[in-house]
Design an enzyme around this catalytic site. Structure first.
Site, mmCIF file in Angstrom:
data_model
loop_
_atom_site.group_PDB
_atom_site.id
_atom_site.type_symbol
_atom_site.label_atom_id
_atom_site.label_comp_id
_atom_site.label_asym_id
_atom_site.label_seq_id
_atom_site.Cartn_x
_atom_site.Cartn_y
_atom_site.Cartn_z
ATOM 1 N N LYS A 1 1.595 -82.412 92.262
ATOM 2 C CA LYS A 1 1.060 -83.663 92.779
ATOM 3 C C LYS A 1 1.750 -83.964 94.107
ATOM 4 O O LYS A 1 2.982 -83.867 94.212
ATOM 5 C CB LYS A 1 1.302 -84.816 91.794
ATOM 6 C CG LYS A 1 0.566 -84.662 90.480
ATOM 7 C CD LYS A 1 0.880 -85.813 89.530
ATOM 8 C CE LYS A 1 0.150 -85.638 88.199
ATOM 9 N NZ LYS A 1 0.520 -86.709 87.227
ATOM 10 N N LYS B 1 -5.099 -88.305 76.771
ATOM 11 C CA LYS B 1 -3.745 -88.832 76.765
ATOM 12 C C LYS B 1 -3.267 -89.011 75.323
ATOM 13 O O LYS B 1 -3.946 -89.635 74.500
ATOM 14 C CB LYS B 1 -3.688 -90.176 77.499
ATOM 15 C CG LYS B 1 -3.957 -90.087 78.986
ATOM 16 C CD LYS B 1 -2.849 -89.341 79.719
ATOM 17 C CE LYS B 1 -3.025 -89.423 81.227
ATOM 18 N NZ LYS B 1 -1.924 -88.738 81.942
ATOM 19 N N GLU C 1 0.262 -81.010 78.761
ATOM 20 C CA GLU C 1 1.169 -81.420 79.826
ATOM 21 C C GLU C 1 2.365 -82.197 79.264
ATOM 22 O O GLU C 1 2.206 -83.054 78.398
ATOM 23 C CB GLU C 1 0.435 -82.316 80.833
ATOM 24 C CG GLU C 1 -0.642 -81.610 81.633
ATOM 25 C CD GLU C 1 -1.256 -82.529 82.664
ATOM 26 O OE1 GLU C 1 -0.501 -83.230 83.377
ATOM 27 O OE2 GLU C 1 -2.497 -82.557 82.754
ATOM 28 N N ASP D 1 4.778 -81.244 84.175
ATOM 29 C CA ASP D 1 4.289 -82.244 85.122
ATOM 30 C C ASP D 1 5.452 -83.076 85.637
ATOM 31 O O ASP D 1 6.027 -82.777 86.685
ATOM 32 C CB ASP D 1 3.220 -83.114 84.477
ATOM 33 C CG ASP D 1 2.625 -84.132 85.449
ATOM 34 O OD1 ASP D 1 3.000 -84.127 86.636
ATOM 35 O OD2 ASP D 1 1.780 -84.936 85.031
ATOM 36 N N ASP E 1 -2.292 -84.448 77.311
ATOM 37 C CA ASP E 1 -1.162 -84.836 78.154
ATOM 38 C C ASP E 1 -0.353 -85.887 77.406
ATOM 39 O O ASP E 1 -0.823 -87.006 77.186
ATOM 40 C CB ASP E 1 -1.670 -85.405 79.479
ATOM 41 C CG ASP E 1 -0.546 -85.739 80.449
ATOM 42 O OD1 ASP E 1 0.634 -85.537 80.091
ATOM 43 O OD2 ASP E 1 -0.855 -86.204 81.562
#
Length: 371
Positions: free
Chosen positions: A269, A165, A220, A245, A193
Protein backbone atom coordinates in the site's frame (compact mmCIF):
# COMPACT_ATOMS: atom_id res chain seq x y z
CA UNK A 1 16.12 22.48 -14.46
CA UNK A 2 14.55 25.91 -13.77
CA UNK A 3 11.28 24.97 -15.46
CA UNK A 4 10.62 22.10 -13.09
CA UNK A 5 11.36 24.09 -9.95
CA UNK A 6 8.63 23.59 -7.35
CA UNK A 7 6.85 26.91 -7.20
CA UNK A 8 3.79 26.27 -5.02
CA UNK A 9 2.34 23.52 -2.83
CA UNK A 10 -1.19 23.29 -1.48
CA UNK A 11 -2.74 20.92 1.06
CA UNK A 12 -6.47 20.20 1.32
CA UNK A 13 -8.56 18.10 3.68
CA UNK A 14 -10.85 15.76 1.74
CA UNK A 15 -13.83 14.76 3.90
CA UNK A 16 -16.55 12.44 2.52
CA UNK A 17 -19.10 10.33 4.45
CA UNK A 18 -19.36 6.62 3.66
CA UNK A 19 -22.64 5.10 2.48
CA UNK A 20 -22.65 2.86 5.55
CA UNK A 21 -20.13 2.06 8.29
CA UNK A 22 -17.20 -0.05 7.11
CA UNK A 23 -16.31 -2.34 10.00
CA UNK A 24 -13.05 -4.22 10.48
CA UNK A 25 -11.51 -5.87 13.54
CA UNK A 26 -9.67 -2.62 14.34
CA UNK A 27 -12.97 -0.72 14.59
CA UNK A 28 -15.67 0.98 12.48
CA UNK A 29 -15.04 3.63 9.83
CA UNK A 30 -17.83 6.05 8.97
CA UNK A 31 -16.18 8.76 6.88
CA UNK A 32 -13.23 9.49 4.62
CA UNK A 33 -10.70 11.90 6.17
CA UNK A 34 -7.94 12.27 3.60
CA UNK A 35 -5.37 14.85 2.51
CA UNK A 36 -4.80 16.00 -1.06
CA UNK A 37 -1.42 17.52 -1.96
CA UNK A 38 -1.07 19.66 -5.09
CA UNK A 39 2.43 20.55 -6.34
CA UNK A 40 2.90 23.20 -9.05
CA UNK A 41 6.10 23.77 -10.99
CA UNK A 42 7.41 26.89 -12.71
CA UNK A 43 6.67 25.46 -16.17
CA UNK A 44 3.00 24.83 -15.38
CA UNK A 45 2.94 21.16 -14.45
CA UNK A 46 0.54 20.31 -11.64
CA UNK A 47 0.89 17.07 -9.68
CA UNK A 48 -1.74 15.58 -7.40
CA UNK A 49 -1.30 13.15 -4.53
CA UNK A 50 -3.56 11.78 -1.83
CA UNK A 51 -3.05 10.13 1.53
CA UNK A 52 -5.60 8.25 3.62
CA UNK A 53 -4.19 8.23 7.17
CA UNK A 54 -5.19 5.41 9.50
CA UNK A 55 -4.78 5.86 13.24
CA UNK A 56 -4.47 2.17 14.11
CA UNK A 57 -2.19 1.18 11.22
CA UNK A 58 0.18 4.01 10.31
CA UNK A 59 -0.48 6.10 13.42
CA UNK A 60 -1.59 9.17 11.49
CA UNK A 61 -4.76 11.23 11.23
CA UNK A 62 -6.00 13.88 8.84
CA UNK A 63 -4.92 16.48 11.40
CA UNK A 64 -1.40 15.16 11.98
CA UNK A 65 -0.88 14.79 8.24
CA UNK A 66 -2.11 18.32 7.63
CA UNK A 67 0.43 19.66 10.13
CA UNK A 68 3.36 17.50 9.02
CA UNK A 69 2.62 18.42 5.41
CA UNK A 70 3.26 22.03 6.43
CA UNK A 71 6.77 21.02 7.50
CA UNK A 72 7.35 19.45 4.08
CA UNK A 73 5.98 22.13 1.76
CA UNK A 74 8.44 24.97 2.53
CA UNK A 75 11.35 22.52 2.48
CA UNK A 76 10.46 21.44 -1.07
CA UNK A 77 9.79 24.90 -2.49
CA UNK A 78 12.51 25.90 -4.91
CA UNK A 79 13.74 22.33 -5.39
CA UNK A 80 13.75 20.52 -8.72
CA UNK A 81 10.60 18.38 -8.85
CA UNK A 82 12.43 15.89 -11.07
CA UNK A 83 14.95 15.16 -8.33
CA UNK A 84 12.72 12.50 -6.85
CA UNK A 85 15.38 10.83 -4.67
CA UNK A 86 16.52 14.18 -3.28
CA UNK A 87 13.01 15.48 -2.57
CA UNK A 88 11.91 12.25 -0.89
CA UNK A 89 15.11 12.04 1.15
CA UNK A 90 14.36 15.53 2.40
CA UNK A 91 11.00 14.36 3.75
CA UNK A 92 12.74 11.54 5.64
CA UNK A 93 15.32 14.00 6.95
CA UNK A 94 12.60 16.24 8.34
CA UNK A 95 10.68 13.56 10.25
CA UNK A 96 10.76 9.83 10.89
CA UNK A 97 7.77 7.69 9.91
CA UNK A 98 4.61 9.51 8.83
CA UNK A 99 4.37 7.25 5.79
CA UNK A 100 0.84 8.34 4.92
CA UNK A 101 1.43 12.05 4.38
CA UNK A 102 4.78 11.27 2.77
CA UNK A 103 2.95 9.11 0.24
CA UNK A 104 0.78 12.05 -0.88
CA UNK A 105 3.89 14.13 -1.63
CA UNK A 106 5.56 11.14 -3.32
CA UNK A 107 2.54 10.57 -5.58
CA UNK A 108 2.30 14.26 -6.53
CA UNK A 109 6.02 14.40 -7.35
CA UNK A 110 5.76 11.27 -9.49
CA UNK A 111 2.74 12.77 -11.25
CA UNK A 112 4.81 15.85 -12.17
CA UNK A 113 7.77 13.74 -13.30
CA UNK A 114 5.63 11.47 -15.49
CA UNK A 115 3.87 14.47 -17.04
CA UNK A 116 7.24 16.03 -17.78
CA UNK A 117 8.36 12.80 -19.44
CA UNK A 118 5.14 12.65 -21.46
CA UNK A 119 4.36 9.17 -20.12
CA UNK A 120 1.49 7.58 -18.24
CA UNK A 121 2.63 7.06 -14.67
CA UNK A 122 2.67 3.25 -15.01
CA UNK A 123 5.06 3.59 -17.96
CA UNK A 124 7.22 6.11 -16.07
CA UNK A 125 7.44 3.45 -13.32
CA UNK A 126 8.69 0.91 -15.86
CA UNK A 127 5.40 -0.87 -16.42
CA UNK A 128 2.99 -1.47 -19.26
CA UNK A 129 -0.78 -1.43 -19.59
CA UNK A 130 -0.59 -5.08 -20.60
CA UNK A 131 -2.82 -6.83 -18.08
CA UNK A 132 -6.43 -6.48 -17.06
CA UNK A 133 -6.75 -5.11 -13.54
CA UNK A 134 -9.80 -6.22 -11.59
CA UNK A 135 -10.77 -5.28 -8.07
CA UNK A 136 -12.32 -7.43 -5.42
CA UNK A 137 -15.19 -6.12 -3.27
CA UNK A 138 -15.06 -6.22 0.52
CA UNK A 139 -17.66 -7.47 2.98
CA UNK A 140 -17.23 -5.70 6.31
CA UNK A 141 -17.75 -7.32 9.71
CA UNK A 142 -21.29 -7.98 10.84
CA UNK A 143 -23.77 -10.74 11.47
CA UNK A 144 -23.57 -13.86 9.27
CA UNK A 145 -26.89 -12.93 7.65
CA UNK A 146 -25.79 -9.37 6.80
CA UNK A 147 -22.41 -10.54 5.52
CA UNK A 148 -24.06 -13.23 3.40
CA UNK A 149 -26.45 -10.69 1.88
CA UNK A 150 -23.61 -8.31 1.04
CA UNK A 151 -21.52 -11.10 -0.51
CA UNK A 152 -24.44 -12.28 -2.65
CA UNK A 153 -25.06 -8.71 -3.82
CA UNK A 154 -21.40 -8.25 -4.76
CA UNK A 155 -21.41 -11.56 -6.63
CA UNK A 156 -24.54 -10.49 -8.53
CA UNK A 157 -22.89 -7.17 -9.36
CA UNK A 158 -20.14 -9.12 -11.11
CA UNK A 159 -17.13 -8.69 -8.85
CA UNK A 160 -14.69 -11.50 -9.67
CA UNK A 161 -13.54 -12.00 -6.06
CA UNK A 162 -15.01 -11.23 -2.66
CA UNK A 163 -12.89 -10.21 0.30
CA UNK A 164 -14.30 -10.80 3.78
CA UNK A 165 -13.30 -8.99 6.96
CA UNK A 166 -12.90 -11.34 9.91
CA UNK A 167 -11.03 -11.27 13.22
CA UNK A 168 -13.57 -12.43 15.78
CA UNK A 169 -13.93 -15.68 17.67
CA UNK A 170 -13.44 -19.01 15.93
CA UNK A 171 -17.15 -19.77 16.19
CA UNK A 172 -18.24 -16.38 14.87
CA UNK A 173 -15.82 -16.31 11.96
CA UNK A 174 -16.63 -19.86 10.88
CA UNK A 175 -20.34 -19.01 11.00
CA UNK A 176 -19.70 -15.94 8.84
CA UNK A 177 -17.80 -17.84 6.17
CA UNK A 178 -20.24 -20.75 6.22
CA UNK A 179 -23.12 -18.35 5.62
CA UNK A 180 -21.26 -16.57 2.82
CA UNK A 181 -20.36 -19.82 1.09
CA UNK A 182 -23.99 -20.94 1.37
CA UNK A 183 -24.96 -17.75 -0.43
CA UNK A 184 -22.35 -17.49 -3.19
CA UNK A 185 -21.59 -21.16 -3.72
CA UNK A 186 -18.43 -23.20 -3.20
CA UNK A 187 -16.27 -21.90 -6.05
CA UNK A 188 -16.58 -18.11 -6.29
CA UNK A 189 -13.14 -16.67 -5.36
CA UNK A 190 -13.11 -15.77 -1.67
CA UNK A 191 -10.40 -14.04 0.38
CA UNK A 192 -10.28 -13.15 4.06
CA UNK A 193 -8.63 -10.41 6.10
CA UNK A 194 -8.34 -10.62 9.89
CA UNK A 195 -6.60 -7.24 10.30
CA UNK A 196 -4.58 -8.77 13.16
CA UNK A 197 -7.82 -9.70 14.93
CA UNK A 198 -6.85 -13.25 15.94
CA UNK A 199 -3.81 -11.76 17.68
CA UNK A 200 -1.83 -14.88 18.63
CA UNK A 201 -0.39 -17.62 16.46
CA UNK A 202 -2.21 -20.41 18.30
CA UNK A 203 -5.58 -18.72 17.92
CA UNK A 204 -4.96 -17.88 14.26
CA UNK A 205 -3.93 -21.45 13.46
CA UNK A 206 -7.09 -22.80 15.08
CA UNK A 207 -9.33 -20.47 13.06
CA UNK A 208 -7.47 -20.99 9.79
CA UNK A 209 -7.64 -24.76 10.15
CA UNK A 210 -11.36 -24.53 10.87
CA UNK A 211 -11.79 -22.43 7.71
CA UNK A 212 -9.73 -24.78 5.56
CA UNK A 213 -12.76 -26.52 4.05
CA UNK A 214 -14.22 -23.33 2.56
CA UNK A 215 -11.93 -22.88 -0.47
CA UNK A 216 -10.33 -19.57 0.55
CA UNK A 217 -7.62 -18.09 -1.67
CA UNK A 218 -5.59 -16.34 1.04
CA UNK A 219 -5.73 -14.70 4.45
CA UNK A 220 -4.34 -11.25 5.23
CA UNK A 221 -2.57 -10.44 8.51
CA UNK A 222 -3.92 -13.12 10.88
CA UNK A 223 -1.92 -12.07 13.98
CA UNK A 224 -0.68 -8.90 15.66
CA UNK A 225 1.98 -7.34 13.47
CA UNK A 226 4.34 -7.14 16.45
CA UNK A 227 4.35 -10.96 16.41
CA UNK A 228 5.72 -11.22 12.87
CA UNK A 229 8.33 -13.70 14.08
CA UNK A 230 5.42 -16.11 14.62
CA UNK A 231 4.05 -15.78 11.10
CA UNK A 232 6.20 -18.59 9.71
CA UNK A 233 4.63 -20.97 12.23
CA UNK A 234 1.17 -19.81 11.20
CA UNK A 235 2.07 -20.26 7.55
CA UNK A 236 3.34 -23.80 8.13
CA UNK A 237 0.18 -24.88 9.96
CA UNK A 238 -2.40 -23.04 7.83
CA UNK A 239 -4.27 -24.68 4.95
CA UNK A 240 -4.84 -21.15 3.63
CA UNK A 241 -1.93 -19.11 2.17
CA UNK A 242 -0.86 -16.13 4.29
CA UNK A 243 -0.53 -12.55 3.02
CA UNK A 244 1.32 -9.97 5.13
CA UNK A 245 -0.30 -6.55 5.30
CA UNK A 246 0.14 -4.45 8.45
CA UNK A 247 3.45 -6.20 9.15
CA UNK A 248 4.78 -5.15 5.72
CA UNK A 249 5.16 -1.40 5.61
CA UNK A 250 8.39 -0.77 3.70
CA UNK A 251 11.14 -2.68 1.93
CA UNK A 252 12.90 -3.47 5.20
CA UNK A 253 9.78 -5.19 6.54
CA UNK A 254 9.43 -7.08 3.27
CA UNK A 255 13.04 -8.28 3.39
CA UNK A 256 12.57 -9.58 6.94
CA UNK A 257 9.36 -11.41 6.10
CA UNK A 258 10.94 -13.01 3.05
CA UNK A 259 14.01 -14.09 5.02
CA UNK A 260 11.77 -15.61 7.71
CA UNK A 261 9.61 -17.35 5.07
CA UNK A 262 6.75 -15.84 7.04
CA UNK A 263 4.18 -15.67 4.25
CA UNK A 264 3.51 -16.56 0.65
CA UNK A 265 2.22 -13.10 -0.31
CA UNK A 266 2.68 -9.40 0.41
CA UNK A 267 0.12 -6.61 0.31
CA UNK A 268 1.65 -3.31 -0.82
CA UNK A 269 0.00 0.00 0.00
CA UNK A 270 1.37 3.40 -0.92
CA UNK A 271 0.21 4.77 2.44
CA UNK A 272 2.33 2.20 4.29
CA UNK A 273 5.43 2.44 2.08
CA UNK A 274 5.58 6.27 1.89
CA UNK A 275 4.74 6.13 -1.81
CA UNK A 276 6.07 4.70 -5.07
CA UNK A 277 9.75 5.05 -4.18
CA UNK A 278 9.62 2.33 -1.52
CA UNK A 279 6.61 0.44 -2.88
CA UNK A 280 8.59 -0.49 -5.97
CA UNK A 281 11.42 -1.77 -3.78
CA UNK A 282 8.93 -4.08 -2.03
CA UNK A 283 7.62 -5.26 -5.38
CA UNK A 284 11.11 -6.06 -6.65
CA UNK A 285 11.90 -8.04 -3.49
CA UNK A 286 8.66 -9.98 -3.75
CA UNK A 287 9.18 -10.64 -7.44
CA UNK A 288 12.71 -11.94 -6.83
CA UNK A 289 11.36 -14.24 -4.12
CA UNK A 290 8.73 -15.67 -6.47
CA UNK A 291 5.88 -14.27 -4.40
CA UNK A 292 2.39 -13.27 -5.47
CA UNK A 293 1.72 -9.63 -4.61
CA UNK A 294 -1.35 -7.53 -4.00
CA UNK A 295 -1.81 -3.76 -4.17
CA UNK A 296 -4.44 -2.25 -1.92
CA UNK A 297 -5.17 0.89 0.01
CA UNK A 298 -7.00 2.47 2.92
CA UNK A 299 -9.94 4.81 2.20
CA UNK A 300 -8.45 6.64 -0.76
CA UNK A 301 -10.66 8.26 -3.37
CA UNK A 302 -10.28 7.29 -7.01
CA UNK A 303 -7.28 9.65 -7.10
CA UNK A 304 -5.26 7.66 -4.59
CA UNK A 305 -6.57 4.39 -5.94
CA UNK A 306 -5.57 5.41 -9.47
CA UNK A 307 -2.04 5.85 -8.14
CA UNK A 308 -2.26 2.34 -6.67
CA UNK A 309 -3.43 0.99 -10.02
CA UNK A 310 -0.43 2.55 -11.78
CA UNK A 311 1.74 0.71 -9.25
CA UNK A 312 -0.11 -2.53 -10.01
CA UNK A 313 0.88 -2.22 -13.67
CA UNK A 314 4.54 -1.74 -12.79
CA UNK A 315 5.33 -5.33 -11.71
CA UNK A 316 4.40 -8.70 -13.23
CA UNK A 317 4.30 -10.17 -9.71
CA UNK A 318 1.26 -8.07 -8.76
CA UNK A 319 -1.79 -10.23 -9.39
CA UNK A 320 -4.41 -9.03 -6.89
CA UNK A 321 -5.98 -5.58 -6.57
CA UNK A 322 -8.08 -4.26 -3.69
CA UNK A 323 -9.40 -0.98 -5.10
CA UNK A 324 -13.01 -1.00 -3.89
CA UNK A 325 -13.22 1.70 -1.22
CA UNK A 326 -14.18 4.59 -3.57
CA UNK A 327 -17.37 2.62 -4.28
CA UNK A 328 -18.27 3.11 -0.60
CA UNK A 329 -18.19 6.95 -0.81
CA UNK A 330 -21.40 9.00 -0.81
CA UNK A 331 -19.83 11.33 -3.40
CA UNK A 332 -16.96 11.21 -5.88
CA UNK A 333 -14.74 14.33 -5.94
CA UNK A 334 -12.33 12.98 -8.60
CA UNK A 335 -12.03 14.19 -12.18
CA UNK A 336 -10.47 11.63 -14.52
CA UNK A 337 -8.75 8.71 -12.85
CA UNK A 338 -9.48 5.06 -13.42
CA UNK A 339 -13.05 4.03 -14.21
CA UNK A 340 -14.94 1.05 -12.84
CA UNK A 341 -16.25 -1.24 -15.56
CA UNK A 342 -18.49 -4.32 -15.31
CA UNK A 343 -16.92 -7.38 -13.74
CA UNK A 344 -14.75 -5.30 -11.41
CA UNK A 345 -12.51 -4.30 -14.33
CA UNK A 346 -10.41 -1.16 -13.86
CA UNK A 347 -10.05 1.01 -16.97
CA UNK A 348 -6.88 3.07 -16.68
CA UNK A 349 -6.20 6.59 -17.92
CA UNK A 350 -3.54 6.56 -20.61
CA UNK A 351 -2.47 10.22 -20.78
CA UNK A 352 0.71 11.61 -19.23
CA UNK A 353 1.06 11.42 -15.46
CA UNK A 354 -1.39 10.16 -12.90
CA UNK A 355 -4.41 11.12 -14.95
CA UNK A 356 -6.55 12.15 -11.97
CA UNK A 357 -7.35 15.45 -10.27
CA UNK A 358 -9.83 16.72 -7.68
CA UNK A 359 -12.84 18.80 -8.71
CA UNK A 360 -12.13 22.50 -8.19
CA UNK A 361 -15.43 23.07 -6.38
CA UNK A 362 -14.42 20.44 -3.83
CA UNK A 363 -11.06 22.09 -3.33
CA UNK A 364 -12.58 25.54 -2.87
CA UNK A 365 -14.81 24.25 -0.06
CA UNK A 366 -12.06 22.27 1.70
CA UNK A 367 -9.93 23.36 4.62
CA UNK A 368 -6.66 24.29 2.93
CA UNK A 369 -3.23 25.85 3.27
CA UNK A 370 -0.93 27.18 0.55
CA UNK A 371 2.81 27.71 0.22
Amino acid sequence: MPGTTIQAISLYKLLVPLKEPFIISLGPLTAVENIVVVIRTADGHVGYGESSPFLTINGESVDTGFIVGQYFAPALQGRDALDLPGCLAELDRIIYGNSSIKSAFDIALHDVAAQHAGLPLYEFLGGKNDKVLTTDMTVSLGSPAKMQADAVRFQQEGFPAIKVKLGGTLEDDVARIRAIRAGIGPTHPLRIDANQGWQTADRAIAVLQALGEFNIEHCEEPILRQHFMELSRVRAASPIPIMADESCGDEHDAARLIQLQACQMLNIKLGKSSGFHRAQKIARLGEAAGMTLQVGGFLESRLGMTAAAHLALSSPAIHHCDFDTPLMFTDDPVVGGFQYQPGGVIEMPTGPGLGATIDEDWLRRAEQVHF
